[in-house]
Structure formats: structure tokens, C-alpha cells
Design an enzyme around this catalytic site. Structure first.
Site, short mmCIF file in Angstrom:
data_model
loop_
_atom_site.label_atom_id
_atom_site.label_comp_id
_atom_site.label_asym_id
_atom_site.label_seq_id
_atom_site.Cartn_x
_atom_site.Cartn_y
_atom_site.Cartn_z
N ASP A 67 71.98 -78.33 -10.85
CA ASP A 67 70.86 -77.21 -10.56
C ASP A 67 69.48 -77.46 -11.52
O ASP A 67 69.47 -78.30 -12.50
CB ASP A 67 71.40 -75.89 -10.73
CG ASP A 67 72.08 -75.70 -11.97
OD1 ASP A 67 72.11 -76.53 -12.95
OD2 ASP A 67 73.13 -74.76 -12.07
N ASN A 135 80.13 -64.02 -14.33
CA ASN A 135 80.26 -63.40 -13.28
C ASN A 135 81.08 -64.18 -12.39
O ASN A 135 80.93 -64.07 -11.25
CB ASN A 135 78.77 -63.10 -12.69
CG ASN A 135 77.82 -64.22 -12.50
OD1 ASN A 135 78.26 -65.27 -12.63
ND2 ASN A 135 76.83 -63.79 -11.97
N HIS A 137 80.01 -67.52 -11.42
CA HIS A 137 79.03 -68.47 -10.86
C HIS A 137 79.52 -69.86 -11.22
O HIS A 137 80.22 -70.09 -12.50
CB HIS A 137 77.71 -68.12 -10.85
CG HIS A 137 77.23 -68.55 -12.08
ND1 HIS A 137 75.86 -67.83 -12.40
CD2 HIS A 137 77.44 -69.23 -13.08
CE1 HIS A 137 75.56 -68.33 -13.79
NE2 HIS A 137 76.42 -69.47 -14.11
N GLU A 142 75.90 -67.76 -7.35
CA GLU A 142 76.18 -66.33 -7.78
C GLU A 142 77.22 -65.79 -6.97
O GLU A 142 77.09 -66.33 -5.45
CB GLU A 142 74.70 -65.78 -7.87
CG GLU A 142 73.84 -66.18 -8.50
CD GLU A 142 74.21 -66.15 -10.21
OE1 GLU A 142 75.22 -66.06 -10.67
OE2 GLU A 142 73.16 -65.93 -11.05
#
Ligand code: PGA
Length: 239
Positions: A67, A135, A137, A142
Site C-alpha cells: 500500500d 481493527n 485490517h 479496513e
């Protein structure tokens, strides 16, 4: 999923680092998928040490990264391109002609298609290294209502902004990033996920013991046939 619980991030860095050294020596032209963030740094340090001790050469490997932020130049000190140069690529003999990155400032649709083709042209990613967000991810995928396929542009969640804004001291942290999609990650032949520290314990539990759901993107790894998960004792505490 194969789960290995080691004492701390240094033991994990040595184990994962040695895995990559052996893998590259056995497959000098391999295609590796790299990740950024604090988690893989001990692994990268181990590879750099092995390179300095002439135990491995990275000159024939090809690389892709997961990313990149949007709206900051590639050369900015908070870009992931810069991170990889500082933590790995600039310290070994990698050939930059074989280093590919998502461009966070390009047209997303065209860039996604270019990246998918570039990965396919190399025969796919042999080994992808991953971290996991608090979380759940993976890369910047996400929690959401669906699993994505190829690279796409994502709006970062508050959890991710809270975790990463400490690294930004001269500009505000971007709120957008481009990320390999879940499908592109799952097409990697082998996946190594590392999680360290108690802040990851809940996400690790959901990834391994919870249902497969895009609300915990890492849970999709339950459906991959070659995943090794390295945990330190703190990240494994809720299993
Ligand atoms: P970290 O990030 O390694 O900096 O904890 C991991 C991730 O968000 O995937």
C-alpha cells in the site's frame, strides 16, 4: 493456518528473517510482497544483517508493496516507498528496476489495473508478508461490508489514523491510501502474518477464532491454504 507463538518481536524477527534468507537463497528470482509499519522492521533488520554478512543477495528478487498513502510525494519521509528504502531496499543489493509500488497519486483505476498486470506478469507473489491493524485490517483494507479484489483507494478509519499519525510531524496524516485488495493478497502463494504487542490481541483473536467476515478483513486468511502466523506472547494472549 499455522500459528507460531514466540517470546517477543526479536525472536520473531530472527525466525521470519531466517525464513526469507533461506527462501531467497533457494529461489533467487522469487517475487516477494513487502509490508510497512513497525511490525516487520525486526525481520528487515535481520535480512540486512544477513546481507552484510554475505549470507544472502537480493539482487535478483522482484518486489511489490502492499500500500501507499495518497496526496504525499513518493520522496516524502512518510511515504511507504521512503520507508522501504530506509528500512530495507537502500541497505541491500535489490535492483530498483524490479521494485514496484502502488502510486498513491495516480488515477486509481488505471493504477490498479497496471499493478495487477505487473504482478501477474511476474507469475504472482511467492511470499507476502503482512501485519495486522488493531481493527483487523490487512494492508489498508479496513473493516467494511465486502471483501475487495484488486487494488483500490480507501478512506482510512479513525483507528488507523490514531495508530499512524504519530509518524507525521510536518504535514497532517493523509486520510486516503491505495492498497492491494483482499483478492490480490489472497492470490499470494504463501502468506506470513506477524502480530506483536497487546494492542493486537483482540484483532488476532477475531482473525483466528472469529467468523470469516469483512468486518475483520484478516479473517479471510482462514481460507488460504498456506498461511503462517507469527505471534508474540502479548498478541497471542486472548487465544
Ligand atoms: P504496525 O501496523 O506494524 O505499525 O502495527 C500494522 C498494520 O497496520 O497493518
Amino acid at each position: 493456518m499455522e500459528i507460531k507463538i514466540l517470546k517477543d518481536e526479536n525472536e520473531i524477527g530472527a525466525a521470519c528473517g531466517q525464513f526469507f534468507v533461506d527462501y531467497i537463497n533457494a529461489n533467487p528470482k522469487c517475487v516477494l510482497g513487502f509490508a510497512t509499519g513497525a511490525t516487520p522492521v525486526p525481520t528487515y533488520n535481520y535480512i540486512v544483517d544477513a546481507y552484510n554478512n554475505k549470507k544472502v543477495s537480493l539482487k535478483e528478487i522482484s518486489t511489490f508493496n502492499l500500500d501507499e498513502y495518497c496526496d504525499i510525494p513518493k520522496e516524502h519521509k512518510n511515504s511507504y516507498w521512503y520507508f522501504m528504502r530506509e528500512n530495507l531496499f537502500g541497505k541491500v543489493d535489490v535492483n530498483y528496476d524490479n521494485v514496484d509500488f502502488l502510486n498513491g497519486n495516480a488515477d486509481t483505476e488505471a493504477e490498479s489495473a497496471r499493478y495487477a498486470k505487473a504482478i501477474a506478469d511476474k507469475g504472482g507473489i511467492d511470499v507476502q508478508i503482512l501485519g495486522i491493524g488493531r481493527n483487523g485490517h490487512i494492508a489498508f483494507n479496513e473493516p467494511s461490508d465486502e471483501f475487495t479484489d484488486e487494488a483500490w483507494k480507501v478512506t482510512l478509519t479513525q483507528s488507523t489514523i490514531d495508530a499512524n499519525s504519530k509518524y507525521f510531524d510536518d504535514i497532517p496524516m493523509p486520510h486516503y491510501a491505495v492498497t492491494m485488495g483482499i483478492g490480490s493478497i489472497m492470490r499470494s502463494k504463501k502468506i506470513i502474518l506477524i502480530a506483536t504487542g497487546d494492542s493486537k490481541a483482540e484483532a488476532v483473536k477475531a482473525m483466528i477464532k472469529g467468523p470469516v467476515t469483512p468486518q475483520c478483513p484478516a479473517s479471510i486468511l482462514q481460507q488460504h491454504n498456506d498461511v503462517v502466523i507469527y505471534l508474540d506472547e502479548a498478541a497471542a494472549a486472548l487465544l
